[in-house]
Design an enzyme around this catalytic site. Structure first.
Site, PDB file in Angstrom:
ATOM      1  N   GLU A 106       0.833  -1.199   0.000  1.00  0.00           N
ATOM      2  CA  GLU A 106       0.000   0.000   0.000  1.00  0.00           C
ATOM      3  C   GLU A 106       0.870   1.253   0.000  1.00  0.00           C
ATOM      4  O   GLU A 106       0.584   2.231  -0.689  1.00  0.00           O
ATOM      5  CB  GLU A 106      -0.943  -0.025   1.205  1.00  0.00           C
ATOM      6  CG  GLU A 106      -1.982  -1.142   1.138  1.00  0.00           C
ATOM      7  CD  GLU A 106      -1.436  -2.535   1.474  1.00  0.00           C
ATOM      8  OE1 GLU A 106      -2.127  -3.514   1.128  1.00  0.00           O
ATOM      9  OE2 GLU A 106      -0.346  -2.663   2.060  1.00  0.00           O
TER      10      GLU A 106
ATOM     11  N   HIS B 159      10.053  15.140  10.147  1.00  0.00           N
ATOM     12  CA  HIS B 159      11.261  15.185   9.330  1.00  0.00           C
ATOM     13  C   HIS B 159      10.999  15.042   7.844  1.00  0.00           C
ATOM     14  O   HIS B 159      11.770  15.570   7.045  1.00  0.00           O
ATOM     15  CB  HIS B 159      12.227  14.078   9.752  1.00  0.00           C
ATOM     16  CG  HIS B 159      12.829  14.310  11.103  1.00  0.00           C
ATOM     17  ND1 HIS B 159      13.875  13.552  11.577  1.00  0.00           N
ATOM     18  CD2 HIS B 159      12.538  15.199  12.087  1.00  0.00           C
ATOM     19  CE1 HIS B 159      14.211  13.967  12.796  1.00  0.00           C
ATOM     20  NE2 HIS B 159      13.403  14.959  13.125  1.00  0.00           N
TER      21      HIS B 159
END
Length: 164
Positions: A76, A103
């Site tokens: 996925e 991040h």
């Protein structure tokens, strides 16, 4: 926030729980499938459609994120990452959920529905949605490099082997 979700047959029951949870939390949820259980379904189109919707919404200035899931979450995630502008991260812990946003400014997460309890998965998803991108220069620079490669097939001055 608008949240786009998609799964395969392994995550169908979880998707129903997740839609209820996210709706009750005040999010606008769009479920890209599947609508019914089929052990032979093919997840790529569902996940790509969710990722396309996230990319389209973000391009139009709509606050949107995506959640895709299946047995492991790997396929996925790969499917979602095929969509230009999508940064899908596989999440397996609270730290990976938070760092995906902080991040990497991930806009889609993938979770293995067979790898976590419903409660764990929901905690990871809630953390992902709540966490902002840090905006730190080093992270923004790296994300820009990924976008440059996605657009041009190169990262100027970084030694990408375009011949490979």
């Amino acid at each position: 926030m608008r949240i786009h979700i998609a799964t395969d047959h392994a995550g169908l029951e979880f998707s129903r729980t997740l839609v209820d949870h996210l709706t009750n939390a005040g999010h606008e949820v769009h479920d890209h499938g599947p609508a019914e259980y089929d052990a032979l379904d093919d997840y790529p189109a569902f996940c790509i459609n969710a990722a396309l919707a996230v990319a389209r919404d973000q391009a139009e200035g709509v606050r949107a994120l995506g959640v895709v899931f299946g047995g492991s979450g790997n396929g996925e995630q790969i499917a979602a990452n095929k969509v230009r502008g999508i940064r899908a991260a596989l999440v397996w812990s609270m730290d990976t959920a938070i760092l995906a946003r902080q991040h990497n400014d991930a806009n889609v997460i993938s979770i293995g529905a067979r790898q976590h309890t419903v409660e764990e998965a929901i905690r990871y998803i809630d953390a992902f949605i709540a966490e902002p991108f840090s905006g730190d220069e080093r992270h923004a620079r790296r994300i820009a490099q990924l976008a440059e490669y996605e657009q041009t097939g190169d990262i100027a001055g970084k030694g990408v082997d375009a011949q490979a």
